[in-house]
Design an enzyme around this catalytic site. Structure first.
Site, PDB file in Angstrom:
ATOM      1  N   LYS A 178      10.189  85.308 -11.249  1.00 31.40           N
ATOM      2  CA  LYS A 178      10.231  83.889 -10.769  1.00 31.40           C
ATOM      3  C   LYS A 178      11.118  82.980 -11.212  1.00 31.40           C
ATOM      4  CE  LYS A 178       6.579  80.992 -11.535  1.00 31.40           C
ATOM      5  NZ  LYS A 178       5.175  80.482 -11.196  1.00 31.40           N
ATOM      6  N   ARG A 218      -2.405  82.152  -7.719  1.00 37.48           N
ATOM      7  CA  ARG A 218      -2.257  83.247  -8.911  1.00 37.48           C
ATOM      8  C   ARG A 218      -3.015  82.537 -10.088  1.00 37.48           C
ATOM      9  NH1 ARG A 218       0.649  81.110 -13.541  1.00 37.48           N
ATOM     10  NH2 ARG A 218       2.417  82.134 -13.767  1.00 37.48           N
ATOM     11  N   HIS A 222      -3.775  68.683  -9.074  1.00 38.84           N
ATOM     12  CA  HIS A 222      -3.441  69.612  -8.356  1.00 38.84           C
ATOM     13  C   HIS A 222      -4.061  71.119  -8.346  1.00 38.84           C
ATOM     14  CE1 HIS A 222      -0.964  71.397  -5.116  1.00 38.84           C
ATOM     15  NE2 HIS A 222      -0.409  72.746  -6.148  1.00 38.84           N
ATOM     16  N   ASN A 273     -12.701  64.183 -16.418  1.00 34.97           N
ATOM     17  CA  ASN A 273     -11.256  63.902 -16.357  1.00 34.97           C
ATOM     18  C   ASN A 273     -10.535  62.653 -16.941  1.00 34.97           C
ATOM     19  OD1 ASN A 273      -8.491  65.096 -15.516  1.00 34.97           O
ATOM     20  ND2 ASN A 273      -8.498  63.350 -14.053  1.00 34.97           N
ATOM     21  N   SER A 323      -2.904  68.552 -18.414  1.00 41.52           N
ATOM     22  CA  SER A 323      -1.725  68.414 -19.147  1.00 41.52           C
ATOM     23  C   SER A 323      -1.978  67.864 -20.470  1.00 41.52           C
ATOM     24  CB  SER A 323      -0.480  67.607 -18.471  1.00 41.52           C
ATOM     25  OG  SER A 323      -0.749  67.833 -17.049  1.00 41.52           O
ATOM     26  N   MET A 380      -7.174  76.895 -19.258  1.00 35.21           N
ATOM     27  CA  MET A 380      -5.913  77.194 -18.160  1.00 35.21           C
ATOM     28  C   MET A 380      -4.786  76.287 -18.249  1.00 35.21           C
ATOM     29  SD  MET A 380      -7.159  79.914 -16.812  1.00 35.21           S
ATOM     30  CE  MET A 380      -5.856  80.435 -15.784  1.00 35.21           C
ATOM     31  N   GLY A 381      -4.685  75.200 -18.924  1.00 37.30           N
ATOM     32  CA  GLY A 381      -3.837  74.252 -19.041  1.00 37.30           C
ATOM     33  C   GLY A 381      -2.632  74.359 -20.048  1.00 37.30           C
ATOM     34  N   THR A 382      -2.928  75.143 -20.967  1.00 37.62           N
ATOM     35  CA  THR A 382      -1.987  75.155 -22.156  1.00 37.62           C
ATOM     36  C   THR A 382      -1.209  76.443 -21.971  1.00 37.62           C
ATOM     37  OG1 THR A 382      -3.670  74.300 -23.799  1.00 37.62           O
ATOM     38  CG2 THR A 382      -1.873  75.254 -24.746  1.00 37.62           C
ATOM     39  N   LYS A 402       0.666  71.981 -26.446  1.00 37.86           N
ATOM     40  CA  LYS A 402      -0.356  71.571 -25.408  1.00 37.86           C
ATOM     41  C   LYS A 402      -1.596  72.063 -26.165  1.00 37.86           C
ATOM     42  CE  LYS A 402       1.388  71.226 -20.829  1.00 37.86           C
ATOM     43  NZ  LYS A 402       1.339  72.157 -19.577  1.00 37.86           N
TER      44      LYS A 402
HETATM   45  P1  NAD Z   1      -1.354  67.466 -12.322  1.00 38.69           P
HETATM   46  O1  NAD Z   1      -0.396  66.416 -12.926  1.00 38.69           O
HETATM   47  O2  NAD Z   1      -1.860  67.622 -11.080  1.00 38.69           O
HETATM   48  O3  NAD Z   1      -2.821  67.238 -12.876  1.00 38.69           O
HETATM   49  C1  NAD Z   1      -2.889  66.720 -14.331  1.00 38.69           C
HETATM   50  C2  NAD Z   1      -4.320  66.802 -15.034  1.00 38.69           C
HETATM   51  O4  NAD Z   1      -4.196  66.669 -16.317  1.00 38.69           O
HETATM   52  C3  NAD Z   1      -5.145  65.806 -14.473  1.00 38.69           C
HETATM   53  O5  NAD Z   1      -6.391  66.065 -14.213  1.00 38.69           O
HETATM   54  C4  NAD Z   1      -4.834  64.519 -15.444  1.00 38.69           C
HETATM   55  O6  NAD Z   1      -5.776  63.692 -15.221  1.00 38.69           O
HETATM   56  C5  NAD Z   1      -4.760  65.363 -16.719  1.00 38.69           C
HETATM   57  N1  NAD Z   1      -4.148  64.928 -17.781  1.00 38.69           N
HETATM   58  C6  NAD Z   1      -2.780  64.354 -17.850  1.00 38.69           C
HETATM   59  N2  NAD Z   1      -2.529  63.960 -19.169  1.00 38.69           N
HETATM   60  C7  NAD Z   1      -3.616  64.098 -19.880  1.00 38.69           C
HETATM   61  C8  NAD Z   1      -3.818  64.031 -21.121  1.00 38.69           C
HETATM   62  N3  NAD Z   1      -2.860  63.430 -21.832  1.00 38.69           N
HETATM   63  N4  NAD Z   1      -4.981  64.308 -21.805  1.00 38.69           N
HETATM   64  C9  NAD Z   1      -6.031  64.947 -20.816  1.00 38.69           C
HETATM   65  N5  NAD Z   1      -5.800  65.147 -19.681  1.00 38.69           N
HETATM   66  C10 NAD Z   1      -4.590  64.699 -19.090  1.00 38.69           C
HETATM   67  O7  NAD Z   1      -1.097  68.802 -13.084  1.00 38.69           O
HETATM   68  P2  NAD Z   1      -1.570  70.434 -12.542  1.00 38.69           P
HETATM   69  O8  NAD Z   1      -0.482  70.895 -11.452  1.00 38.69           O
HETATM   70  O9  NAD Z   1      -2.835  70.165 -12.053  1.00 38.69           O
HETATM   71  O10 NAD Z   1      -1.445  71.121 -13.821  1.00 38.69           O
HETATM   72  C11 NAD Z   1      -2.430  70.912 -14.765  1.00 38.69           C
HETATM   73  C12 NAD Z   1      -1.927  72.081 -16.173  1.00 38.69           C
HETATM   74  O11 NAD Z   1      -1.897  73.124 -15.626  1.00 38.69           O
HETATM   75  C13 NAD Z   1      -0.372  71.584 -16.409  1.00 38.69           C
HETATM   76  O12 NAD Z   1      -0.571  71.482 -17.906  1.00 38.69           O
HETATM   77  C14 NAD Z   1       0.372  72.868 -16.194  1.00 38.69           C
HETATM   78  O13 NAD Z   1       1.497  73.258 -17.068  1.00 38.69           O
HETATM   79  C15 NAD Z   1      -0.945  73.871 -16.058  1.00 38.69           C
HETATM   80  N6  NAD Z   1      -0.560  75.060 -15.816  1.00 38.69           N
HETATM   81  C16 NAD Z   1      -0.845  76.411 -16.261  1.00 38.69           C
HETATM   82  C17 NAD Z   1      -0.826  77.570 -15.335  1.00 38.69           C
HETATM   83  C18 NAD Z   1      -0.844  78.884 -15.956  1.00 38.69           C
HETATM   84  O14 NAD Z   1      -0.669  79.906 -15.566  1.00 38.69           O
HETATM   85  N7  NAD Z   1      -1.745  78.826 -17.262  1.00 38.69           N
HETATM   86  C19 NAD Z   1      -0.249  77.435 -14.189  1.00 38.69           C
HETATM   87  C20 NAD Z   1       0.241  76.136 -13.527  1.00 38.69           C
HETATM   88  C21 NAD Z   1      -0.150  75.106 -14.216  1.00 38.69           C
END
Ligand code: NAD
Length: 334
Positions: free
Chosen positions: A80, A124, A151, A173, A212, A232-234, A239
């Site tokens: 990818k 995924r 998102h 949130n 994030s 899932m976010g880190t 992060k």
């Molecule tokens: P997004 O920008 O649509 O949403 C971000 C979210 O994080 C919101 O809920 C926002 O309120 C919150 N946020 C932002 N800054 C923050 C902070 N400092 N402290 C706490 N919360 C905070 O982004 P998204 O597309 O929903 O992606 C969210 C996370 O998921 C990103 O970190 C992205 O890198 C990660 N991600 C991980 C995978 C994986 O496979 N693990 C895949 C895709 C995305």
């Protein structure tokens, strides 16, 4: 360009599945099946991910990179390519995350498919936490807690709700004005939604964090015994979503151990010496039955979903198959 599939290797064209077709083609179930299968193959050593390349290209603040791998069981080879263009939405009216998946024939090295990767990434990623819920959450889980409402969170919740007979969704949130995003998904599933403070997460049987954040949001004592967490976010160094002590309290599983301890949620607990790499199990081993997974109703389980290239390849290969079945894959002689 023409449609239809040729037989011989020599005549075999490259297939294109454009981003615009993915929503109608790909189902949550197909994404779940593809991701569950490839996690299992990673645990048996049949599939492996290549080192990730990620670069700040020094243009429009973009981060660009490649995630690739080879799955010998599914015979999927590819990568990818894409990343994050922070000015896209404002300047071009398109989403900031952009990616494309390229698949290659493992027997010949010829490019076999090019697939839009944007929606597939969300599907995924949601499938990964969903697989962890299927295999690690208590069967009687009733309350699901969401930390994050961006998102990805909507995709995460939609997929998770299919895994257990949940009766209620709770959410927190940092930006509370975004909570209606997940309240809407709960409503579509006919479930009540309650916005809570972090202490309120104690009522959750399953918690998904998808933010994030660069600091721990959830504290170890805000989680009840028996909870399953999917963090899932880190997915990058630095992060963080949960207090490292929570990983010491939990049985920790991940998609890819090397990523978990370096760029995943486990990086902090390992750096602080609270757990070691050998404490992190592979979700694929639980799927395969070589790791028993949850062993009691009191145990806290935590899935550190870091995101691997093989997940992208698996869902892309599935969508190519669906596109061929429906006769909408675009063929290009190449
Ligand atoms: P997004 O920008 O649509 O949403 C971000 C979210 O994080 C919101 O809920 C926002 O309120 C919150 N946020 C932002 N800054 C923050 C902070 N400092 N402290 C706490 N919360 C905070 O982004 P998204 O597309 O929903 O992606 C969210 C996370 O998921 C990103 O970190 C992205 O890198 C990660 N991600 C991980 C995978 C994986 O496979 N693990 C895949 C895709 C995305």
């Amino acid at each position: 360009m023409h449609t239809g599939v040729s037989d011989t290797d020599q005549e075999r064209p490259m297939l294109i599945v454009p981003e615009r077709e993915i929503a109608d083609l790909m189902t949550r179930q197909a994404a779940f099946d593809a991701v569950e299968k490839v996690f299992a193959a990673m645990a048996t050593g049949d599939a492996y991910n290549f080192p990730v390349v990620r670069e700040a290209i020094g243009h429009v603040d973009a981060l660009y990179g490649f995630k690739g791998g080879f799955d010998r069981a599914g015979m999927t080879l590819g990568l990818k390519a894409g990343g994050y263009w922070p000015q896209n939405l404002e300047r071009h009216g398109i989403i900031n995350h952009q990616s494309t998946v390229f698949l290659f024939d493992p027997d010949t090295g010829r490019v076999s498919a090019m697939v839009g990767g944007n929606l597939l990434t969300a599907l995924r990623t949601a499938a990964a936490s969903s697989v962890s819920i299927k295999h690690l959450a208590r069967d009687d889980a009733k309350v699901i807690g969401m930390i994050g409402a961006g998102h990805q969170a909507t995709f995460q919740l939609r997929a998770a709700l299919e895994q257990r007979a949940f009766e209620k969704v709770i959410g927190w949130n940092l930006h509370p004005e975004m909570l209606p995003n997940i309240e809407k998904v709960a409503g579509e599933a006919g479930l009540p939604f309650e916005a809570v403070e972090l202490d309120g997460m104690a009522q959750a049987d399953v918690i998904i964090s998808i933010t994030s954040s660069f600091d721990a949001i959830l504290k170890a004592d805000q989680v009840s015994a028996g909870c399953h967490l999917a963090c899932m976010g880190t997915d990058t160094k630095g992060k963080q979503e949960v207090e490292p002590q929570l990983l010491a309290r939990a049985s920790v599983y991940t998609d890819e151990v090397a990523q978990s301890v370096s760029i995943g949620e486990a990086q902090h607990a390992v750096a602080e010496g609270l757990i070691s790499e050998s404490d992190v199990g592979q979700i694929g081993a639980v799927i395969n039955g070589t790791d028993p997974g949850r062993s009691s109703d009191d145990q806290i389980t935590l899935f550190d979903g870091t995101g691997v290239g093989l997940q992208d390849l698996a869902v892309a290969a599935a969508v190519v198959e669906l596109a061929v079945e429906k006769g909408i894959a675009i063929e290009v002689d190449f």
